[in-house]
Design a protein around this motif. Structure first.
Motif, PDB file in Angstrom:
ATOM      1  N   TYR A 857     -27.995 -37.408   8.157  1.00 57.00           N
ATOM      2  CA  TYR A 857     -28.321 -38.360   9.272  1.00 57.00           C
ATOM      3  C   TYR A 857     -27.413 -39.130   9.805  1.00 57.00           C
ATOM      4  CZ  TYR A 857     -29.146 -42.653   6.784  1.00 57.00           C
ATOM      5  OH  TYR A 857     -28.965 -43.791   5.918  1.00 57.00           O
ATOM      6  N   LYS A 858     -26.409 -39.721   8.681  1.00 54.75           N
ATOM      7  CA  LYS A 858     -25.377 -40.508   9.455  1.00 54.75           C
ATOM      8  C   LYS A 858     -24.570 -40.163  10.190  1.00 54.75           C
ATOM      9  CE  LYS A 858     -25.768 -43.658   5.399  1.00 54.75           C
ATOM     10  NZ  LYS A 858     -25.063 -44.092   4.018  1.00 54.75           N
ATOM     11  N   MET A 863     -22.281 -38.887  15.904  1.00 55.15           N
ATOM     12  CA  MET A 863     -22.365 -38.145  17.067  1.00 55.15           C
ATOM     13  C   MET A 863     -22.815 -38.901  18.361  1.00 55.15           C
ATOM     14  SD  MET A 863     -23.466 -34.498  15.628  1.00 55.15           S
ATOM     15  CE  MET A 863     -22.578 -33.719  14.222  1.00 55.15           C
ATOM     16  N   SER A 864     -23.872 -39.757  18.278  1.00 54.00           N
ATOM     17  CA  SER A 864     -24.360 -40.572  19.118  1.00 54.00           C
ATOM     18  C   SER A 864     -23.489 -41.679  19.270  1.00 54.00           C
ATOM     19  CB  SER A 864     -26.012 -41.069  18.876  1.00 54.00           C
ATOM     20  OG  SER A 864     -26.662 -39.876  18.599  1.00 54.00           O
ATOM     21  N   GLY A 865     -22.541 -41.937  19.129  1.00 54.43           N
ATOM     22  CA  GLY A 865     -21.693 -43.217  19.335  1.00 54.43           C
ATOM     23  C   GLY A 865     -21.812 -44.118  18.289  1.00 54.43           C
ATOM     24  N   GLY A 866     -23.015 -43.814  17.293  1.00 50.78           N
ATOM     25  CA  GLY A 866     -22.841 -45.010  16.110  1.00 50.78           C
ATOM     26  C   GLY A 866     -23.934 -45.992  16.599  1.00 50.78           C
ATOM     27  N   TYR A 867     -24.173 -47.181  15.657  1.00 50.76           N
ATOM     28  CA  TYR A 867     -25.109 -47.822  16.040  1.00 50.76           C
ATOM     29  C   TYR A 867     -25.082 -48.791  16.803  1.00 50.76           C
ATOM     30  CZ  TYR A 867     -26.712 -46.528  11.069  1.00 50.76           C
ATOM     31  OH  TYR A 867     -27.601 -45.750  10.204  1.00 50.76           O
ATOM     32  N   ALA A 868     -26.080 -49.057  17.953  1.00 50.49           N
ATOM     33  CA  ALA A 868     -26.009 -50.190  18.785  1.00 50.49           C
ATOM     34  C   ALA A 868     -25.861 -51.674  18.020  1.00 50.49           C
ATOM     35  CB  ALA A 868     -27.213 -50.227  20.035  1.00 50.49           C
TER      36      ALA A 868
END
Length: 956
Positions: A857-858, A863-868
């Protein structure tokens, strides 16, 4: 005094509510500036019935003729009046705002502009400069440039006339008429036609070949021959000219061969053929002669600059060829000539502006947008800030580009608006230091019946963009000359002057009870009971002829009752037809108030169960007939009749009997009993009678569809009947939904939201009561609004009714824990194999990604740009494809709910963390919101709601 003020407030609210409904009805939902619910209207109407508000015809006329009040809500009018009565007329910050510099004024929102109604007239270029509409609402309904040239109705205007002079370079050919006049030794004149061999035959001279000569060459040639052969002078002119045949081919509307005048040019041939087709070029029109291209016409030169140098005269046999159009770009918005243009070679943005006639004065050069298709792969948007049109020279436009030139946002930055009961309402220039008296010189500027005790200024403050209401007393400003009331104005202020009708009561009476239309009615002179009843539509059938009363309220609020007989009053009996007074309440009673409506009831398996009026000599069969007869499922051998008897007015005794309905319907006296008032019959249902039960199988089955099931039939049985699964079935993603589960889940969601709501508002109420400063109070108010919006968004969540279920081959599924008994309206959907994993929540870019068993999952979060910034990394969870949910491991161990134990993450392989079709949810840290920071269990509640509904819950 307090009560009168209360009446005024309520009356003003009702006036503005009705006005809002008028505006909504006229302008439609898009133009309405406020929304009033039916519940609000009913509540206010009920309150006004009690307090005595009324609407006059003059008020309605004023409201319908003054739509400028649409930006002012009822609450704002009442709030402003309350401020004035409390003495809050001028504040220090208001004086300060009136002298703020122009830079702050320019930050005002465009929504405060004065709206100019559309007149329906054709829009001129100048009107286009002043167009008023929503930002980015420019039309992209564009037409190709120049094609309308060929739609001219009178095409003869562009075809050469027969009497046009012949140019010196006109080519002579067969069919041309040559007029010759000889004088000197011979005096004669001849009209000679060039024959097919190109000769003309002159008497006394003979045949001469002139084919292919230019007109001036032919004149010289004939002059020499006449002088040499006969020694005469000669004059040569042209008569009727030959026709030519040309071919118009390619992407043209009407291709073919055309016989045209010999003066016809390229443009004339195009006009005759209807011009280029939709895909035909306007800029590369070819003239072919003897299989060679001798000229290429760019029709834009002709249309944009009047250049006809390439518009050559045609000759017989010429071919006009129109190839397919080259690159096309569109330009929309604030240019003089929005259209679709064909490019020729490389063009930059500035050249496109020139083709479109240039920018109009209202164009915002700091907001130019290009929508572009890149390499047949994607569409992108390019924003350009080119204030001085310098960058546009270096921006190359491409095939398929759509250029949008947006309008200026800021308008009327130095204006104030005077609205309402004024002789000259409208927009006025704002000048520094301007006050009310500078705008309204005296009472002569006001219309008649202006309300001089209250007017209102509506102002928007920067930088928080909050609206402020500033009330003032027009009478003190214009009559008394009170300087304190002469408030300083600010740019974009809206000054509202009200008529007296907004705050003036009219006598009324109310009529209630057994009349066709209850309500409030204007009290006219010499108005009596009969008049009020007739205004209310007259009496109903249930109206009592004897019982009527009037509730009369005097000036001190004391209420007295006056009784009258309704029948004599309607016959104009002087004693009963009472003269009415202001605020009288006329009540007409029902005749059933002195009689009892006796009923009997029937329930169970009948067509129309319910209560029915008791009639004389009514039997069981009569009641069954009234209820529409029994159903096919009715059990006829045993029906239950319950009777209620009152024993001496002190107690009720209940008695039950059973009857045979079959015999009762045959009118057997022993079973078709005579009914008593309030008897109740219960018709039972045949044991094990059941209606058809259906389940739906959709997706990857061999024979999907809707199947009828028997009582207790299981899932494996129905799957076998459907032929099993197809080869593409993804059993992990099976979706099983059930109506009863959906109701339970929805109830669970509702209870969780109510629990969260109690926690939020309990704490909010405590903190609000503890607030001391205005800033704290305002902050708590904003928090409460945010809480309300948050809870409303949660209340809109609907349960899916999904049960987490593990599918297998019907042979393995049969007899397992998941081989459940089916219910009516169950639905099972088997999807094809998902190939993506979704990531949502507090990440930099939410999206879907191709599944790979190499990724955890990490990896997908990366791939989604990391945590906001506000991501809650400790509470990341996944909504599994099978409908279950699980929190993702953050360390070496994790809790396994199904097994009720801790497990080592690296060795827990029964269920992989991420599977195709899963959705990874990264929640936000709720600590960032003050009103959620201390709320107990909020994270757990949001997680449970997400799992139950099958969706990710986002706070904001």
């Amino acid at each position: 005094m307090t009560r009168n003020r209360h009446y005024l407030y309520l009356f003003a609210i009702l006036i503005l509510l009705i006005f809002a409904q008028i505006i909504i009805g006229i302008s439609g939902p898009a133009d309405a500036q406020m929304h009033v619910s039916p519940e609000q209207i009913n509540t206010l109407q009920s309150e006004l019935n009690r307090t005595g508000g009324v609407i006059t015809p003059e008020t309605m006329k004023f409201l319908s003729e003054n739509p400028e009040f649409r930006d002012l809500s009822p609450e704002e009018i009442i709030a402003g009046k309350k401020l004035l009565e409390e003495g809050s007329i001028i504040k220090t910050k208001e004086e300060k705002k009136a002298t703020e510099d122009k830079n702050d004024d320019e930050e005002m929102l465009d929504e405060d502009e004065e709206k100019v109604p559309h007149t329906g007239k054709p829009e001129s270029l100048f009107n286009k400069y002043r167009a008023d509409g929503e930002y980015q609402s420019i039309s992209t309904d564009l037409l190709p440039f120049g094609y309308d040239f060929f739609s001219i109705s009178d095409k003869k205007l562009l075809i050469p006339r027969a009497d046009m002079p012949v140019s010196p370079d006109y080519i002579i050919g067969p069919g041309d008429e040559v007029k010759i006049m000889l004088w000197g030794r011979i005096n004669s004149s001849y009209n000679l036609v060039v024959d097919r061999d190109g000769n003309i035959t002159i008497p006394q001279i003979g045949p001469l070949n002139v084919n292919g000569m230019k007109f001036n060459e032919m004149k010289t040639f004939l002059t020499e021959q006449a002088d040499k052969i006969v020694g005469a002078n000669i004059n040569v002119t042209m008569g009727s000219l030959k026709s030519i045949q040309v071919f118009v081919l390619g992407d043209v509307k009407k291709p073919g061969s055309y016989t045209l005048d010999s003066f016809t040019t390229l443009s004339g041939a195009l006009l005759a053929s209807g011009g280029p087709a939709d895909i035909g070029s306007m800029r590369r029109i070819q003239l072919k002669r003897n299989d060679k291209i001798i000229s290429t016409l760019d029709f834009y030169d002709f249309l944009l600059s009047g250049d006809k140098s390439k518009d050559m005269v045609l000759q017989s046999g010429d071919v006009v060829f129109i190839p397919t159009a080259g690159p096309l770009v569109g330009i929309a918005g604030n240019v003089k000539r929005p259209a679709i243009y064909e490019l020729k070679g490389k063009n930059n943005l500035l050249e496109l502006f020139e083709m479109a006639g240039g920018l109009i004065p209202s164009a915002n050069t700091q907001q130019i947008q290009v929508e572009r298709i890149e390499r047949n792969e994607r569409e992108i948007v390019i924003d350009i800030n080119d204030k001085d049109l310098v960058k546009s020279k270096n921006i190359t436009i491409q095939d398929g580009d759509l250029v949008k030139v947006f309008p200026l946002v800021e308008k009327d930055v130095n204006a104030v608006f005077l609205l309402g009961n004024i002789k000259k309402p409208g927009k006025y220039e704002y000048r520094p230091g301007m006050r009310i008296k500078d705008l309204i010189g005296s009472t002569t500027d006001l219309l008649k019946e202006t309300y001089l005790a209250y007017a209102l200024i509506k102002r928007r403050l920067l930088p928080e963009l909050k609206e402020e209401l500033i009330p003032f007393n027009p009478g003190k400003v214009l009559i008394d000359g009170d300087t304190q009331s002469n408030i300083a104005l600010a740019p974009k202020d809206r000054i509202y002057i009200f008529p007296e009708w907004f705050f003036k009561d009219t006598p009324y009476v109310t009529v209630e009870g057994e009349v066709r239309q209850e309500g409030k009615f204007e009290l006219l002179i010499n108005h009596r009971v009969k008049d009020a009843i007739l205004e209310a539509g007259g009496l109903t059938k249930d109206a009592s002829e004897r019982s009527g009363e009037i509730f009369r309220t005097d000036k001190n609020g004391q209420v007295t009752q006056i009784y009258f007989e309704v029948g004599p009053a309607m016959n104009e009996d002087a004693h009963n037809n009472v003269l009415l007074q202001d605020r009288d309440q006329v009540v007409i009673h029902s005749l059933w108030e002195t009689r009892y409506k006796q009923t009997v009831a029937i329930n169970g398996d009948v067509k129309n169960p319910g209560e029915y009026p008791m009639s004389d000599n009514m039997h069981i069969s009569d009641l069954i007939f009234a209820a529409g007869n029994i159903l096919e499922s009715a059990y006829l051998n045993d029906a239950e009749v319950t009777s209620f008897k009152i024993d001496k007015g002190s107690k009720v005794e209940m008695e039950r009997k059973t009857v045979d309905l079959q015999l009762a319907l045959q009118h057997d006296p022993a079973h078709d009993m005579l009914l008593s008032p309030y008897d109740s019959i219960f018709v039972k249902r045949i044991p094990d009678w059941s209606e058809k039960r259906y389940v739906s199988l959709t997706g990857e089955f061999r024979f999907p569809g809707t199947y009828i099931i028997s009582k207790g039939e299981t899932l494996a049985s129905v799957i076998n009947r459907a032929g099993g699964y197809s080869d593409r079935a993804y059993l992990r993603g099976a979706v099983f939904t059930r109506e009863s589960i959906k109701k339970q889940q929805q109830q669970s969601i509702t209870e969780m939201i109510k629990r969260l709501e109690r926690q939020l508002f309990t704490r909010g109420s405590v903190e609000a009561s503890a607030a001391v400063s205005e800033t704290e109070v305002e902050a708590k108010k904003i928090e409460q609004e945010q809480q309300t919006k948050f809870l409303e968004s949660l209340k809109r969540i609907e349960a899916a009714g999904r049960m987490s279920i593990r599918m297998a081959h019907p042979r393995l599924l049969k007899g397992s824990d998941y081989d459940i008994a089916l219910e009516h309206n169950d639905n099972l959907h088997i999807p094809v194999n998902y190939s993506v994993v979704n990531v949502t929540g507090s990440v930099m870019s939410q999206g879907s990604f191709i599944y790979s068993d190499k990724f955890n999952y990490k990896d997908y979060i990366e791939m989604s740009g990391g945590y906001a910034k506000y991501a809650d990394k400790k509470n990341v969870y996944v909504l599994k494809v099978d409908g279950s949910a699980m929190k993702l491991s953050q360390g070496l161990t994790r809790w396994n709910d199904p097994r009720d134990r801790w497990e080592v993450s690296a060795f827990s392989d029964e269920i992989r963390d991420i599977e195709p079709g899963d959705t990874i949810v990264v929640p936000e840290k709720l600590e960032r919101l003050a009103w959620l920071r201390y709320t107990k269990e909020v994270t757990q509640i949001l997680y449970q709601i997400a799992v139950t509904a099958g969706v990710a819950v986002v706070v904001f």
